[in-house]
Design a protein around this motif. Structure first.
Motif, PDB file in Angstrom:
ATOM      1  N   GLY A 165       0.809  -1.151  -0.041  1.00 52.26           N
ATOM      2  CA  GLY A 165      -0.138  -0.048   0.073  1.00 52.26           C
ATOM      3  C   GLY A 165       0.879   1.206   0.099  1.00 52.26           C
ATOM      4  N   LYS A 166       2.165   1.063   0.187  1.00 47.29           N
ATOM      5  CA  LYS A 166       3.174   2.284   0.233  1.00 47.29           C
ATOM      6  C   LYS A 166       4.487   1.942  -0.620  1.00 47.29           C
ATOM      7  CE  LYS A 166       1.788   3.751   4.989  1.00 47.29           C
ATOM      8  NZ  LYS A 166       2.181   4.364   6.136  1.00 47.29           N
ATOM      9  N   GLU A 167       4.647   0.659  -0.654  1.00 49.22           N
ATOM     10  CA  GLU A 167       5.888   0.486  -1.452  1.00 49.22           C
ATOM     11  C   GLU A 167       5.736  -1.109  -1.844  1.00 49.22           C
ATOM     12  OE1 GLU A 167       9.335   1.078   1.040  1.00 49.22           O
ATOM     13  OE2 GLU A 167       8.703  -0.568   2.604  1.00 49.22           O
ATOM     14  N   VAL A 168       6.807  -1.523  -2.596  1.00 52.02           N
ATOM     15  CA  VAL A 168       7.049  -3.088  -2.807  1.00 52.02           C
ATOM     16  C   VAL A 168       8.088  -3.432  -2.270  1.00 52.02           C
ATOM     17  CG1 VAL A 168       7.191  -4.577  -5.003  1.00 52.02           C
ATOM     18  CG2 VAL A 168       6.290  -2.370  -5.154  1.00 52.02           C
ATOM     19  N   ARG A 169       7.736  -4.830  -1.533  1.00 48.77           N
ATOM     20  CA  ARG A 169       8.597  -5.666  -0.687  1.00 48.77           C
ATOM     21  C   ARG A 169       8.700  -6.940  -1.348  1.00 48.77           C
ATOM     22  NH1 ARG A 169       7.438  -4.418   5.445  1.00 48.77           N
ATOM     23  NH2 ARG A 169       9.458  -5.324   5.562  1.00 48.77           N
ATOM     24  N   ASN A 170       9.900  -7.621  -1.447  1.00 52.71           N
ATOM     25  CA  ASN A 170       9.987  -9.004  -1.720  1.00 52.71           C
ATOM     26  C   ASN A 170      10.324  -9.922  -0.850  1.00 52.71           C
ATOM     27  OD1 ASN A 170       9.699  -8.399  -4.764  1.00 52.71           O
ATOM     28  ND2 ASN A 170      11.702  -7.487  -4.384  1.00 52.71           N
ATOM     29  N   ASP A 171       9.734 -11.350  -1.091  1.00 55.01           N
ATOM     30  CA  ASP A 171      10.044 -12.564   0.067  1.00 55.01           C
ATOM     31  C   ASP A 171      10.013 -11.868   1.530  1.00 55.01           C
ATOM     32  OD1 ASP A 171      10.601 -14.261  -2.083  1.00 55.01           O
ATOM     33  OD2 ASP A 171      12.538 -13.234  -2.511  1.00 55.01           O
ATOM     34  N   VAL A 172       8.605 -11.586   1.773  1.00 55.30           N
ATOM     35  CA  VAL A 172       8.303 -11.240   3.157  1.00 55.30           C
ATOM     36  C   VAL A 172       7.113 -11.908   3.802  1.00 55.30           C
ATOM     37  CG1 VAL A 172       9.242  -8.962   3.038  1.00 55.30           C
ATOM     38  CG2 VAL A 172       7.030  -9.344   2.574  1.00 55.30           C
TER      39      VAL A 172
ATOM     40  N   GLY B 261       2.523   5.701 -17.420  1.00 54.53           N
ATOM     41  CA  GLY B 261       3.606   5.884 -16.718  1.00 54.53           C
ATOM     42  C   GLY B 261       3.672   5.771 -15.270  1.00 54.53           C
ATOM     43  N   VAL B 262       2.557   5.513 -14.777  1.00 55.44           N
ATOM     44  CA  VAL B 262       2.518   5.293 -13.154  1.00 55.44           C
ATOM     45  C   VAL B 262       2.920   4.078 -12.859  1.00 55.44           C
ATOM     46  CG1 VAL B 262       0.928   5.446 -11.209  1.00 55.44           C
ATOM     47  CG2 VAL B 262       0.389   7.075 -13.165  1.00 55.44           C
ATOM     48  N   GLU B 263       3.750   4.100 -11.809  1.00 59.45           N
ATOM     49  CA  GLU B 263       4.270   2.659 -11.179  1.00 59.45           C
ATOM     50  C   GLU B 263       3.425   1.792 -10.629  1.00 59.45           C
ATOM     51  OE1 GLU B 263       7.488   1.577 -11.559  1.00 59.45           O
ATOM     52  OE2 GLU B 263       8.237   3.462 -12.551  1.00 59.45           O
ATOM     53  N   LYS B 264       3.562   0.363 -10.795  1.00 58.09           N
ATOM     54  CA  LYS B 264       2.752  -0.507 -10.310  1.00 58.09           C
ATOM     55  C   LYS B 264       2.085  -0.430  -8.675  1.00 58.09           C
ATOM     56  CE  LYS B 264       3.560  -4.202 -13.497  1.00 58.09           C
ATOM     57  NZ  LYS B 264       4.010  -5.725 -13.570  1.00 58.09           N
TER      58      LYS B 264
END
Length: 408
Positions: free
Chosen positions: A12-19, A346-349
């Motif tokens: 909801g604020k950023e992208v995180r991986n493998d959490v 161009g909006v980021e995912k």
């Protein structure tokens, strides 16, 4: 305790991986990289629960003829007491379908046939009934432009022009504002009188405070229930959600906000806005937007400049905004499909996900509960079998305030 592993987490604020998203009861207790010692369910992608920023779901119901719809009451132009929860049926199958596509919550508002149509409430789309479904009352629905002037055949005083509708609205607001100001003057006069008595030792501080409380209570009882609703708007205790499409009506909204010093205003729809200057004016005046619905047919002259290409101007100016389905204008289950237009420009995912989660929660005053996957928030999120931006993606499960449910 239960945990959900995301290869990709849009929190909801950023992208995180493998959490891992760890929950207990109905709350998120931790989001971390380290593997927890509990049951774990894995997902390719996890997103927060989507929140529909403006909807009539449950008021205009699937499979029912139009004359049974309950989004507009025809008895008067100014009806702040109307609560859409009282016209909502939770057996509307559209609610179930919305949940199946990750839309777990909706902001429900009356229609726009009245200048002040009633309250705005947030519901759980997965609720079985009104008791389980109600989450929070957040504000009121105001309508500008064509719609409230088009209902001249309805009951009550029905101006046929925008100038007539706006005059009716401003008169009511001014009546309540003057009542509030008169009470403030009387209270100040009483306080001066009582302070003098305290100084002369004829009255204690506690007695003075009690007399002031009694005065405030008496004055509060003099207000009608409608006046109390408008007082909530004028004092910023509730949000004013304003249906508006065209530039001139939006500029009038800005003038209205400044004239009455509305602290909390959200402009909704804005589909006819096709120039950057209007978006700039809204941003300068700190008015948030609930934009859309995209994909709806522009069925009236008020929407003659409607186009998906207006999105380019919106994202260039960057006012703070979220998205809506305006169900049934577009179906709530298709809310996420509107995201493609923002990707085009161009909006980021991760920013697109915010338009359906964090931004919606923030604009509607429920960001203490929803909108992001972080410690302390309600455990409401969506588990996807693949990147949700892929056309073939779908949720395989949801977590609704701590309860895991597979989608079949």
């Amino acid at each position: 305790m239960q945990a959900f592993k995301a290869k990709i987490l849009y929190d909801g604020k950023e992208v995180r991986n493998d959490v891992y998203v760890v929950i207990e009861g109905d709350k998120i207790v931790e989001v971390k990289k380290e593997k927890p010692e509990c049951e774990i369910i894995e997902a390719e992608v996890i997103t927060p629960a989507f929140i529909d920023g403006h909807s009539h779901i449950g008021l205009e119901r699937a499979g029912e003829p139009l004359e049974q719809a309950e989004s507009n009451d025809i008895s008067n132009q100014i009806q702040p007491l109307n609560n859409p929860l009282n016209s909502l049926y939770f057996d509307d199958k559209s609610l179930k379908e919305a949940v199946e596509f990750g839309v777990l919550y909706s902001v429900i508002v009356p229609g726009s046939g009245n200048v002040l149509g009633g309250k705005a409430v947030v519901i759980r789309n997965f609720g079985k009934n009104r008791t389980e479904g109600f989450l929070r009352e957040i504000g009121y629905k105001l309508a500008l432009g064509y719609n409230p002037r088009s209902t001249v055949e309805w009951k009550g005083i029905r101006p046929s022009t925008r100038m007539g509708v706006y005059a009716l609205l401003e008169k009511k607001l001014d009546d309540v504002k003057r009542k509030i100001e008169l009470v403030k003057l009387e209270k100040a006069r009483l306080e001066r009188k009582l302070k003098k008595k305290v100084e002369e030792k004829k009255l204690s501080q506690a007695e003075m405070e009690e007399e002031i409380k009694e005065f405030e209570r008496r004055e509060e009882l003099k207000l009608s229930l409608e006046d109390k609703c408008l007082k909530e708007i004028l004092e910023g205790k509730k949000i004013l959600k304003v249906h508006v499409h065209k530039g001139d009506d939006i500029l009038y909204l800005i003038e209205l906000k400044n004239k009455f010093n509305f602290p909390k205003v959200v402009a909704e729809h804005l589909c006819d806005v096709h120039t950057e200057d209007i978006f700039k004016k809204l941003k300068e005046n700190e008015i948030s937007l609930t934009y859309g619905p995209l994909d709806a047919f522009p069925y009236k002259i008020e929407l003659k400049h409607e186009s998906y290409k207006n999105v380019e101007k919106l994202v260039r100016i960057k006012p703070f905004f979220c998205l809506m389905s305006d169900h049934p204008a577009t179906l709530a289950r298709n809310l996420f499909l509107q995201s493609r237009f923002f990707l085009y420009y161009g909006v980021e995912k991760s920013e697109v996900i915010k338009l359906l989660t964090f931004n919606t929660a923030k604009i509607n005053g429920i960001d203490d509960l929803l909108g992001s996957i972080e410690k302390g928030k309600l455990a409401s999120f969506v588990l996807w079998d693949k990147d949700p931006f892929s056309l073939e993606a779908r949720p395989f499960a949801i977590v609704k305030e701590g309860e895991y449910e597979e989608i079949k």
